[in-house]
Scaffold this active site. Sequence first.
Site, PDB file in Angstrom:
ATOM      1  N   HIS A   1       6.327 -10.908  -4.226  1.00  0.00           N
ATOM      2  CA  HIS A   1       4.940 -10.466  -4.014  1.00  0.00           C
ATOM      3  C   HIS A   1       4.808  -8.950  -3.881  1.00  0.00           C
ATOM      4  O   HIS A   1       3.700  -8.441  -3.798  1.00  0.00           O
ATOM      5  CB  HIS A   1       4.303 -11.196  -2.831  1.00  0.00           C
ATOM      6  CG  HIS A   1       4.735 -10.744  -1.473  1.00  0.00           C
ATOM      7  ND1 HIS A   1       3.987  -9.884  -0.718  1.00  0.00           N
ATOM      8  CD2 HIS A   1       5.830 -11.048  -0.731  1.00  0.00           C
ATOM      9  CE1 HIS A   1       4.597  -9.680   0.447  1.00  0.00           C
ATOM     10  NE2 HIS A   1       5.721 -10.378   0.454  1.00  0.00           N
TER      11      HIS A   1
ATOM     12  N   CYS B   1      -0.516  -3.149  14.744  1.00  0.00           N
ATOM     13  CA  CYS B   1      -0.337  -4.195  15.739  1.00  0.00           C
ATOM     14  C   CYS B   1      -1.699  -4.796  15.971  1.00  0.00           C
ATOM     15  O   CYS B   1      -2.595  -4.130  16.463  1.00  0.00           O
ATOM     16  CB  CYS B   1       0.216  -3.599  17.022  1.00  0.00           C
ATOM     17  SG  CYS B   1       0.263  -4.767  18.369  1.00  0.00           S
TER      18      CYS B   1
ATOM     19  N   THR C   1      14.170 -28.413  -2.346  1.00  0.00           N
ATOM     20  CA  THR C   1      13.690 -28.638  -3.712  1.00  0.00           C
ATOM     21  C   THR C   1      13.092 -27.349  -4.259  1.00  0.00           C
ATOM     22  O   THR C   1      12.318 -26.680  -3.578  1.00  0.00           O
ATOM     23  CB  THR C   1      12.643 -29.764  -3.717  1.00  0.00           C
ATOM     24  OG1 THR C   1      13.264 -30.939  -3.189  1.00  0.00           O
ATOM     25  CG2 THR C   1      12.136 -30.036  -5.125  1.00  0.00           C
TER      26      THR C   1
ATOM     27  N   ASN D   1      10.055   0.654   3.237  1.00  0.00           N
ATOM     28  CA  ASN D   1       8.661   0.242   3.117  1.00  0.00           C
ATOM     29  C   ASN D   1       7.711   1.141   3.901  1.00  0.00           C
ATOM     30  O   ASN D   1       6.581   1.351   3.495  1.00  0.00           O
ATOM     31  CB  ASN D   1       8.511  -1.214   3.563  1.00  0.00           C
ATOM     32  CG  ASN D   1       9.208  -1.502   4.867  1.00  0.00           C
ATOM     33  OD1 ASN D   1      10.425  -1.305   4.985  1.00  0.00           O
ATOM     34  ND2 ASN D   1       8.465  -1.938   5.855  1.00  0.00           N
TER      35      ASN D   1
ATOM     36  N   GLN E   1      11.283  -3.654  -1.492  1.00  0.00           N
ATOM     37  CA  GLN E   1      10.254  -2.649  -1.765  1.00  0.00           C
ATOM     38  C   GLN E   1      10.606  -1.838  -3.020  1.00  0.00           C
ATOM     39  O   GLN E   1       9.721  -1.346  -3.715  1.00  0.00           O
ATOM     40  CB  GLN E   1      10.122  -1.721  -0.549  1.00  0.00           C
ATOM     41  CG  GLN E   1       8.838  -0.949  -0.455  1.00  0.00           C
ATOM     42  CD  GLN E   1       7.601  -1.814  -0.343  1.00  0.00           C
ATOM     43  OE1 GLN E   1       6.698  -1.731  -1.168  1.00  0.00           O
ATOM     44  NE2 GLN E   1       7.556  -2.659   0.675  1.00  0.00           N
TER      45      GLN E   1
END
Length: 392
Positions: free
Chosen positions: A208, A332, A244, A158, A186
């Site tokens: 995503h 960061c 679930t 990544n 990735q």
Amino acid sequence: MNDVHPKIYLDYAATTPVDPRVVETMLPYFNQLFGNPSSVHTFGQLAEAALEEARESVAAVLGASPAEIIFTGCGSESDNLALRGAAFSARQQRGANHILISPVEHHAVSHTAAQLASLHGFEVELLPVDPYGQVHPQAVADRLRDDTAMVSVIYANNEIGTINPIAEIGAVCRARGVTFHTDAVQAAGYLPLDVDALNVDLMALGAHKFYGPKGVGALYVRRGTSLTPVITGGGQESGLRAGTHNIPYICGMSRALQLAVEERQQRVAHVQPLRDLIIERVLSDIPSVQLTGHPQQRLPNHASFVFEKVDGNALLMMLDVEGFACSSGSACKTGSPEPSEVLLSTGFTPEWALGSLRVTLGVNTTREQIDQFLDVLPGLVERARHLTGVVE
Ligand SMILES: *Cc1c(COP(=O)(O)O)cnc(C)c1O
């Protein structure tokens, strides 16, 4: 988002927008076909049918059988299940205590391995990588032992975009009968995913990163690979992942993966020339810069650099003010940045590693956006260099 500058998103490796076709697939499952697939009645049966259709579709993309697909809550959870599951099982079955991982793993793998070492007494050994961040199959062969519980090597990184020779590493592990996991979170949007061609026993995906929703993932588990479950409870997912089922997200993930495979060629053809333009222009227009990761064997949407004497976070903030959303290996938000372990492991000094920039492209990226980006970047890098008090 209503500044003078339109915002330009160049951080598709962090996450992608959900494809409108995927949203459409998901919608009925929130409040119409909302049943629990474990229920006996018709509501449950309809949900179960959707679940199993999604499983078949994901399995087909991977060249796997549906029973080998375990749906999870995200890519990180898939990595956690792969590492903990395989490590605990190998220890229980044959006393294996040794785990081999690359030093360029995502934290979902490296921090899980670190906890297996610190809390559970596993011996975690880091494989060497070359200056591009690539793991060589021979390096794996040289380090496999009779007590090796599992091996984990990331498919495409990544941070630096480098693609690893997964099929060759998998063949080495197979020959020794050692479980091999790859983090393909990735890679999934752009690279072949046939699990037999890749020689993998375990493979993690997260929706995503390929225009699916956040909060859903999958783990491929080759038949015969023994895993200890991490989330215990109900017997969902062959007893490997209780909870679930999140049917809308699972259906969305399956649709997004279908689209990624169907449209892979067009997506690669769209982003790769833009990536090449960025790499060529940054290396030629800006002094004291190096490409990170492999020059050719890298993700087609991924450009990454380190700039000497630049604070990567300052550069990111300047870019954001100018309307460009990028990323840095040392990102960061809360204060003193640490240089990225991935960049350090490929041989960069901490000083260089702190000046990293990652630019990742996607289906909505345009040539105009890249031209604008390349127009502003050299000036911002120079300003960032003055900020750190270095005038050349
Ligand atoms: C994003 C990412 C993950 C984590 O996936 P999530 O779904 O965000 O938990 C793991 N590995 C790699 C290589 C990633 O890029």
